[in-house]
Design an enzyme around this catalytic site. Structure first.
Site, PDB file in Angstrom:
ATOM      1  N   HIS A  59       0.872  -1.181   0.000  1.00  0.00           N
ATOM      2  CA  HIS A  59       0.000   0.000   0.000  1.00  0.00           C
ATOM      3  C   HIS A  59       0.906   1.228   0.000  1.00  0.00           C
ATOM      4  O   HIS A  59       1.764   1.374   0.880  1.00  0.00           O
ATOM      5  CB  HIS A  59      -0.913   0.002   1.225  1.00  0.00           C
ATOM      6  CG  HIS A  59      -1.824  -1.185   1.282  1.00  0.00           C
ATOM      7  ND1 HIS A  59      -1.958  -1.989   2.388  1.00  0.00           N
ATOM      8  CD2 HIS A  59      -2.648  -1.712   0.336  1.00  0.00           C
ATOM      9  CE1 HIS A  59      -2.821  -2.953   2.136  1.00  0.00           C
ATOM     10  NE2 HIS A  59      -3.254  -2.813   0.899  1.00  0.00           N
ATOM     11  N   GLU A  62       1.848   3.641   3.115  1.00  0.00           N
ATOM     12  CA  GLU A  62       2.365   3.059   4.354  1.00  0.00           C
ATOM     13  C   GLU A  62       3.885   3.191   4.351  1.00  0.00           C
ATOM     14  O   GLU A  62       4.617   2.285   3.962  1.00  0.00           O
ATOM     15  CB  GLU A  62       1.896   1.613   4.483  1.00  0.00           C
ATOM     16  CG  GLU A  62       0.368   1.522   4.532  1.00  0.00           C
ATOM     17  CD  GLU A  62      -0.162   0.100   4.583  1.00  0.00           C
ATOM     18  OE1 GLU A  62       0.656  -0.841   4.609  1.00  0.00           O
ATOM     19  OE2 GLU A  62      -1.395  -0.070   4.599  1.00  0.00           O
ATOM     20  N   HIS A 151       3.668  -3.569   6.910  1.00  0.00           N
ATOM     21  CA  HIS A 151       2.561  -2.638   6.684  1.00  0.00           C
ATOM     22  C   HIS A 151       2.416  -1.685   7.867  1.00  0.00           C
ATOM     23  O   HIS A 151       2.923  -1.934   8.952  1.00  0.00           O
ATOM     24  CB  HIS A 151       1.238  -3.404   6.542  1.00  0.00           C
ATOM     25  CG  HIS A 151       1.113  -4.184   5.273  1.00  0.00           C
ATOM     26  ND1 HIS A 151       0.355  -3.763   4.203  1.00  0.00           N
ATOM     27  CD2 HIS A 151       1.654  -5.368   4.901  1.00  0.00           C
ATOM     28  CE1 HIS A 151       0.435  -4.659   3.230  1.00  0.00           C
ATOM     29  NE2 HIS A 151       1.219  -5.643   3.631  1.00  0.00           N
ATOM     30  N   GLU A 215       1.974  -5.652  11.001  1.00  0.00           N
ATOM     31  CA  GLU A 215       1.331  -4.344  11.124  1.00  0.00           C
ATOM     32  C   GLU A 215       2.095  -3.563  12.181  1.00  0.00           C
ATOM     33  O   GLU A 215       2.219  -3.994  13.322  1.00  0.00           O
ATOM     34  CB  GLU A 215      -0.138  -4.502  11.518  1.00  0.00           C
ATOM     35  CG  GLU A 215      -0.996  -5.176  10.449  1.00  0.00           C
ATOM     36  CD  GLU A 215      -1.293  -4.274   9.258  1.00  0.00           C
ATOM     37  OE1 GLU A 215      -0.975  -3.061   9.338  1.00  0.00           O
ATOM     38  OE2 GLU A 215      -1.849  -4.767   8.266  1.00  0.00           O
TER      39      GLU A 215
END
EC number: 3.5.1.96
Length: 335
Positions: A59, A62, A151, A215
């Protein structure tokens, strides 16, 4: 600094280097494979037998993980890091990175494990290309394979840094890998229980790598990631690259384990998620709570003790996951 060590600069300027191969002061070979893709191969006498894939920017907005990979690559290129593992650095969605947007047309992390064949457009082509990069990289027999897909999240989280561990029937989740994640600063791991269409699921299911989606905090623009503390992860990645990890590491102290109870699937435009727009990942939900509704009187009511919600997103396309209901896991099934 070797020019190939500036992979982010090459990616942001959409520039193809004239020199595709360079050698670092420590004898490691850098090889440019294509846009956003660079392989690091250690000197033959240094090779520890590990193939490590580090991906970020799946993404484009990010940025903290992208900056982390850039720091690691700089360290390799200028000789401060002496690699003993083969490493493939991948910036997943270069066009989105250049625009500072999550994606251009569609979420690329919903297009792996063959899903790109059912779609079209830029992200579908890039997903196929990323799969091929990974397939070639992990094609050497007799080597250990590890993939971290890095991410940051759209929303805040009660547990800021956590990992998702993909699933494959007949394969057990590794306690050794969980200990490695704990040492890298992860506070929780979600043990998945069904096949998925993310990049880490592809490398885990199809290429036999140990693979994780990490994450790492809240998504912010380049240069604004002071609040995202990746010190433990960066230190651990350097240890992995240099093969200096402790051999007998097994402690899971402080690591919370969760498993998926249910996925909330959006079936129609009538779907409604009964959660505040700013709810954080890992927020607890009480038993009996009406979580979501859809057509044909379809209702999701919380039935589980200790249930929490992660990745709530009512704006996804019909047929996709709009949230995951998770519960604490004892870890009894670990391998």
């Amino acid at each position: 600094m070797l020019a190939l060590g500036k992979l982010l600069e090459l990616t942001l300027t959409d520039h193809e280097p004239a020199e595709k191969t360079q050698v670092t002061p420590k004898g490691a070979r850098l090889r440019w494979l294509g846009e956003g893709a660079l392989e690091v191969r250690p000197a033959e006498s240094d090779d520890c037998g590990l193939d490590l894939l580090l991906s970020a920017g799946i993404h484009g907005n990010e940025t903290a993980p992208i900056e982390l990979l850039e720091r690691l690559l700089h360290g390799v290129a200028n000789g401060k890091i002496r690699p003993r593992a083969r490493v493939l650095f991948l910036f997943g969605n270069p066009a989105a990175i250049r625009k500072g947007e999550r994606f251009i047309e569609q979420d690329i992390n919903r297009l792996f494990n063959g899903r790109h064949e059912l779609s079209s457009g830029f992200e579908a082509l890039r997903a196929a290309e990323l799969e091929q990069f990974a397939r070639v990289f992990f094609s050497k027999p007799g080597r250990n394979r590890l993939h971290y897909d890095l991410h940051t999240a759209i929303r805040g989280s009660k547990i800021e840094q956590f990992a998702l561990y993909p699933y494959k029937e007949g394969r057990k989740h590794s306690r050794r890998e969980l200990a490695r994640l704990a040492a890298a600063g992860m506070e929780a791991v979600l043990l998945q229980s069904k096949s998925s269409i993310t990049f880490s699921a592809f490398t885990y299911e199809q290429l036999e790598a140990e693979a994780f989606t990490l994450e790492l905090g809240k998504a912010r623009p380049f240069g604004q990631n002071e609040q995202v503390n990746l010190d433990k992860l960066e230190e651990r990645l350097i240890r992995i690259i240099e093969a200096t990890e402790p051999e007998d590491e097994s402690s899971l102290d402080g690591l919370q384990l969760f498993s998926v109870s249910r996925e909330i699937i959006k079936h129609s435009d009538s779907f409604h998620l009964h959660l505040p727009a700013d709810i954080e990942n890992f927020s607890e939900l009480s038993k009996g709570y009406l979580l979501a509704e859809d057509l044909a009187e379809m209702r999701w009511v919380v039935e589980e003790e200790g249930a929490r919600i992660i990745f709530p997103n009512p704006k996804v396309k019909n047929g996709l996951r709009a949230g995951i209901l998770i519960v604490p896991d004892s870890g009894q099934r670990l391998g």
